[in-house]
Write an enzyme that holds these catalytic residues in place. Structure first.
Site, short mmCIF file in Angstrom:
data_model
loop_
_atom_site.label_atom_id
_atom_site.label_comp_id
_atom_site.label_asym_id
_atom_site.label_seq_id
_atom_site.Cartn_x
_atom_site.Cartn_y
_atom_site.Cartn_z
CB SER A 153 -21.41 8.22 -49.67
OG SER A 153 -20.34 8.01 -50.59
CE1 TYR A 166 -24.96 6.08 -53.70
CE2 TYR A 166 -22.91 7.33 -53.65
CZ TYR A 166 -23.74 6.36 -53.11
OH TYR A 166 -23.35 5.69 -51.98
#
Ligand code: BGC
Length: 268
Positions: A153, A166
């Site tokens: 990401s 996350y």
């Protein structure tokens, strides 16, 4: 027939029944690969992706497994190997968010995210790499003995308040990928990551589902549009193919420039 750099190869994509994973599975199949569509909870969605793969002329197989569970991962690979004999390409895609303000974050939310996003990558990669080494080089099919692609990401480098679990998982993916790449390069297994930005999928629906939210989101994307799963699919095909044979241990950010500190565009 389109360009098929992955012809004769088998791939397993985790979390492939929706979102980025579905886009990647379809792109790998269009590039000639047979693709296992891993899913956790929605067999119908996985079978729909398999039907599209088969309609395109390669093989597809839907396999259920929670990738954070060792026994389920092993059973999934056993089925893939029984069916197709090998795994040439692994795309570690499955990932999830369990967002909370830090002081409200439960241990369950922390563990769930780390278990799927990071431990799942370990479990799937370990088995896939064993299979790649067992089969060994097939130079007629690919210059590399195997390819592992990790879905990271932009948040492997951009801190993300309210999403500490996350962001920590994706920071972990960065050094997992680089260390694994360093370890396996002598055996001709290439390991790389894709770092998506905001891609229009269920994981970030609140960020794009109203015009106001989308407008706010676009302030973070210099290129001026939200990404689509197909944008990531194209990058995955390239990283899985010999076109990227000299690319090792890298994260390719596919994010419309989200990593470019867009708030500095007007000075600083
Ligand atoms: C997250 C999305 C988010 C994007 C950009 C991704 O890794 O899963 O929810 O929109 O990063 O911030």
């Amino acid at each position: 027939m389109s360009y098929q750099p992955l012809k004769g190869q088998t791939a397993l994509v985790t979390g492939a029944s929706s979102g980025i994973g579905a886009g990647v599975a379809l792109a790998l199949a269009a590039a000639g690969a047979d693709v296992v569509v891993n899913y956790i909870a929605n067999p119908k969605a996985a079978e729909d992706i398999v039907a599209k793969i088969v309609a395109g002329g390669t093989r597809g197989l839907a396999l259920q497994a929670d990738i954070g569970d060792e026994a389920q991962v092993e059973a999934m690979f056993d089925k893939m190997i029984a069916a197709w004999g090998r795994c040439d390409i692994l795309v570690n895609n499955a990932g999830l968010q369990q967002d909370a303000a830090f002081t409200d974050m439960t241990l369950a939310q922390w563990n769930r995210v780390i278990n799927t996003n990071l431990t799942g990558m370990f479990l799937c990669s370990r088995r896939a790499v064993k299979e790649m080494l067992r089969v060994g080089p097939r130079p007629d099919v690919s210059a590399a003995t195997g390819k592992v692609i990790c879905m990271s990401s932009v948040h492997e480098i951009i801190p993300w308040a309210g999403h500490v679990n996350y962001a920590a998982s994706k920071g972990g993916v960065k050094l997992f990928m680089q260390s694994l790449s360093q370890e396996l390069a002598p055996q001709k297994i290439r390991v790389n990551s894709i770092g998506p930005g905001a891609i229009q999928t269920p994981i970030n629906r609140p960020a794009w589902e109203t015009p106001e939210a989308l407008e706010k989101l676009l302030e973070l994307i210099p290129y001026g549009r939200i990404g689509q799963p197909a944008d990531i699919g194209k990058a995955a095909v390239w990283l899985a193919s010999d076109d990227s044979d000299y690319v090792n241990g890298q994260t390719i950010f596919v994010c419309g420039g989200m990593t470019l500190y867009p708030e500095f565009a007007d000075g600083g």
